[in-house]
Motif scaffolding. Sequence first.
Motif, mmCIF file in Angstrom:
data_model
loop_
_atom_site.group_PDB
_atom_site.id
_atom_site.type_symbol
_atom_site.label_atom_id
_atom_site.label_comp_id
_atom_site.label_asym_id
_atom_site.label_seq_id
_atom_site.Cartn_x
_atom_site.Cartn_y
_atom_site.Cartn_z
ATOM 1 N N THR A 241 18.968 84.415 54.566
ATOM 2 C CA THR A 241 17.537 84.707 54.504
ATOM 3 C C THR A 241 17.029 84.654 53.070
ATOM 4 O O THR A 241 15.964 84.077 52.789
ATOM 5 C CB THR A 241 17.235 86.100 55.101
ATOM 6 N N LEU A 242 17.801 85.222 52.151
ATOM 7 C CA LEU A 242 17.364 85.259 50.757
ATOM 8 C C LEU A 242 17.508 83.901 50.082
ATOM 9 O O LEU A 242 16.587 83.416 49.421
ATOM 10 C CB LEU A 242 18.157 86.315 49.987
ATOM 11 N N SER A 243 18.666 83.262 50.258
ATOM 12 C CA SER A 243 18.947 82.033 49.511
ATOM 13 C C SER A 243 18.475 80.777 50.217
ATOM 14 O O SER A 243 18.363 79.726 49.590
ATOM 15 C CB SER A 243 20.455 81.924 49.250
ATOM 16 N N GLY A 244 18.203 80.866 51.522
ATOM 17 C CA GLY A 244 17.864 79.669 52.268
ATOM 18 C C GLY A 244 16.463 79.631 52.825
ATOM 19 O O GLY A 244 16.022 78.581 53.300
ATOM 20 N N VAL A 245 15.746 80.769 52.815
ATOM 21 C CA VAL A 245 14.410 80.801 53.401
ATOM 22 C C VAL A 245 13.358 81.221 52.386
ATOM 23 O O VAL A 245 12.356 80.537 52.175
ATOM 24 C CB VAL A 245 14.368 81.730 54.641
ATOM 25 N N TRP A 246 13.580 82.369 51.708
ATOM 26 C CA TRP A 246 12.516 82.947 50.885
ATOM 27 C C TRP A 246 12.805 82.960 49.390
ATOM 28 O O TRP A 246 11.965 83.413 48.607
ATOM 29 C CB TRP A 246 12.224 84.379 51.344
ATOM 30 N N GLY A 247 13.971 82.478 48.966
ATOM 31 C CA GLY A 247 14.323 82.551 47.552
ATOM 32 C C GLY A 247 13.362 81.808 46.636
ATOM 33 O O GLY A 247 12.798 82.377 45.697
ATOM 34 N N ILE A 248 13.140 80.522 46.896
ATOM 35 C CA ILE A 248 12.264 79.718 46.032
ATOM 36 C C ILE A 248 10.806 80.178 46.103
ATOM 37 O O ILE A 248 10.168 80.344 45.049
ATOM 38 C CB ILE A 248 12.409 78.222 46.359
ATOM 39 N N PRO A 249 10.239 80.422 47.303
ATOM 40 C CA PRO A 249 8.858 80.930 47.323
ATOM 41 C C PRO A 249 8.702 82.254 46.581
ATOM 42 O O PRO A 249 7.683 82.477 45.911
ATOM 43 C CB PRO A 249 8.562 81.103 48.822
ATOM 44 N N VAL A 374 10.795 88.992 62.609
ATOM 45 C CA VAL A 374 10.476 90.351 62.159
ATOM 46 C C VAL A 374 10.127 90.345 60.674
ATOM 47 O O VAL A 374 9.130 90.939 60.234
ATOM 48 C CB VAL A 374 11.648 91.314 62.443
ATOM 49 N N ILE A 375 10.955 89.660 59.888
ATOM 50 C CA ILE A 375 10.719 89.572 58.448
ATOM 51 C C ILE A 375 9.386 88.876 58.164
ATOM 52 O O ILE A 375 8.582 89.332 57.348
ATOM 53 C CB ILE A 375 11.871 88.828 57.759
ATOM 54 N N GLY A 376 9.142 87.757 58.843
ATOM 55 C CA GLY A 376 7.922 87.009 58.606
ATOM 56 C C GLY A 376 6.668 87.821 58.904
ATOM 57 O O GLY A 376 5.738 87.874 58.085
ATOM 58 N N PHE A 377 6.632 88.472 60.049
ATOM 59 C CA PHE A 377 5.459 89.267 60.418
ATOM 60 C C PHE A 377 5.292 90.462 59.485
ATOM 61 O O PHE A 377 4.167 90.824 59.123
ATOM 62 C CB PHE A 377 5.572 89.733 61.871
ATOM 63 N N TYR A 402 6.930 90.568 49.420
ATOM 64 C CA TYR A 402 8.299 90.357 48.950
ATOM 65 C C TYR A 402 9.036 91.677 48.744
ATOM 66 O O TYR A 402 10.267 91.736 48.860
ATOM 67 C CB TYR A 402 8.295 89.512 47.679
ATOM 68 N N GLY A 403 8.286 92.738 48.465
ATOM 69 C CA GLY A 403 8.910 94.056 48.420
ATOM 70 C C GLY A 403 9.443 94.466 49.785
ATOM 71 O O GLY A 403 10.548 95.018 49.913
ATOM 72 N N ILE A 404 8.646 94.166 50.849
ATOM 73 C CA ILE A 404 9.101 94.425 52.216
ATOM 74 C C ILE A 404 10.337 93.589 52.537
ATOM 75 O O ILE A 404 11.283 94.064 53.184
ATOM 76 C CB ILE A 404 7.971 94.124 53.220
ATOM 77 N N LEU A 405 10.345 92.335 52.091
ATOM 78 C CA LEU A 405 11.512 91.473 52.307
ATOM 79 C C LEU A 405 12.774 92.112 51.728
ATOM 80 O O LEU A 405 13.806 92.197 52.416
ATOM 81 C CB LEU A 405 11.275 90.114 51.660
ATOM 82 N N ILE A 406 12.704 92.568 50.485
ATOM 83 C CA ILE A 406 13.874 93.192 49.854
ATOM 84 C C ILE A 406 14.293 94.441 50.618
ATOM 85 O O ILE A 406 15.493 94.669 50.851
ATOM 86 C CB ILE A 406 13.559 93.549 48.377
ATOM 87 N N GLY A 407 13.316 95.243 51.043
ATOM 88 C CA GLY A 407 13.639 96.455 51.803
ATOM 89 C C GLY A 407 14.339 96.144 53.111
ATOM 90 O O GLY A 407 15.326 96.802 53.483
ATOM 91 N N ILE A 408 13.848 95.119 53.835
ATOM 92 C CA ILE A 408 14.481 94.755 55.104
ATOM 93 C C ILE A 408 15.891 94.210 54.878
ATOM 94 O O ILE A 408 16.826 94.509 55.642
ATOM 95 C CB ILE A 408 13.616 93.718 55.852
ATOM 96 N N LEU A 409 16.069 93.423 53.815
ATOM 97 C CA LEU A 409 17.411 92.900 53.514
ATOM 98 C C LEU A 409 18.393 94.027 53.211
ATOM 99 O O LEU A 409 19.576 93.952 53.579
ATOM 100 C CB LEU A 409 17.343 91.924 52.340
ATOM 101 N N LEU A 410 17.920 95.074 52.561
ATOM 102 C CA LEU A 410 18.793 96.228 52.303
ATOM 103 C C LEU A 410 19.173 96.918 53.598
ATOM 104 O O LEU A 410 20.336 97.331 53.786
ATOM 105 C CB LEU A 410 18.093 97.196 51.350
ATOM 106 N N LEU A 411 18.226 97.056 54.524
ATOM 107 C CA LEU A 411 18.539 97.654 55.832
ATOM 108 C C LEU A 411 19.511 96.768 56.615
ATOM 109 O O LEU A 411 20.430 97.271 57.271
ATOM 110 C CB LEU A 411 17.256 97.850 56.626
#
Length: 430
Positions: A241-249, A374-377, A402-411
């Motif tokens: 998710t981090l390196s293949g979907v949202w990393g560059i954006p 879930v992450i996208g919404f 992107y703060g929400i993204l990091i939080g979800i990745l931690l969960l």
Amino acid sequence: MSMLGQQAVFAPTSRFADRAYLAWGTVATAYAIAFLQRVSPQSVSLNFMHDFSTDAAGVAMLASSYFWGYTLMQIPAGLLVDRYGVKRVVLCSMAASSLGSAAFALAPNLLDVFAARLIVACGDALVFTALLKLVALSFTDERFGVMSGISQVSGYVGGVLATTPLAAAVTGFGWRACFLFIAGVGLANLAFAKVTLKPDPAPRSNKTLKSVVVAARQSLSHIANWGCAMTFASHFAVVTTLSGVWGIPMVAHFFNISPTAAGTPLLAFMIGNAVGSIFLGHAADRAAAALDGALIRICSLRMILIAMLLPPVAHAFGLVYVTIVFTALGLVAGGTVPLVLKCTKKLYTADLIGVGASVNTTAAGIFAGISQPVIGFAMVAASRFAATDATQGPAAIGDAGYGILIGILLLMSLPGIAGPLLMRGKLIIR
């Protein structure tokens, strides 16, 4: 006569070895393309959102469709290779991946995008299993370890190409032209593989799809095997998710730079992944007596590194800092896979390691596929809620998103800590 005899023996052996490496090269190339396809959404997401008038939810669907197709084919992958042989499976895989890539490039709407990516993923899911089978059939035991490791690295080469090079190509030629080119490369590789791959018949096997499913179901009656699946699924879903979907954006937004420039930290991540899989893989052998503890420590380290990418921290320290963090994440991610594979072999034994790999990969695909929407919404909702993030239009993702993204990745990382604890008892017994 003696010299002539030696030359006669050496020549066929040399030709056989050359053909083995050429055949391996075609399948390794297919795996590199498959890896590129998996992590490519991050390089096309901004153009994709613009062309289809969608937002992060649309990109999440793009990523999710690949994970579902990949998951769908994991359980029968080993069975298909055993039954029908490497050549037939690989050729079908390459054809599906290339045609799906072309369909994706020409897709007029999001529904066709979903279907095309599903086809690509179903083809890509078979490649690595076939590659390992080819290595086992074509090389001696003394070469198997080295060639297996290099085979894994070939995938990371595709991941490298999906960062800065693909982002630059998308900027210069457009994402549709890039994926038509990828489809063309895949078809050319298919033609070369048809010539170089040895048409050996599939070995006879008493395995059936039903027997594999029964073995998989029985394996899940053991809590330790659930722990192994949880550990790998957490690693795979978080890292991809981090390196293949949202990393560059994310990096492009943080520093207001182009996707091409933002690909540098992800390029460092992929290089770190390759280095970590080779060098930290040796450390996995030394950690054989304490695999559970090693996995918990490496998951905790990954969580710390992900938290270090929170928007306020990234803004404060700059692009070089973010690049260093992504490099460290790559090393950690590369070192995680050998540890999980050692656990899989210990828990399932050599006889059922194929089942173990299928269970782990299926769990990873399901977890990744469910989490993407879930992450996208959540990212869209957070960005819209934060007034300062709404200045660039309804599809823009801001710091809050992107703060929400990091939080979800931690969960999502927490199963990576719980999983080794569930495995601990059985690993000690083994």
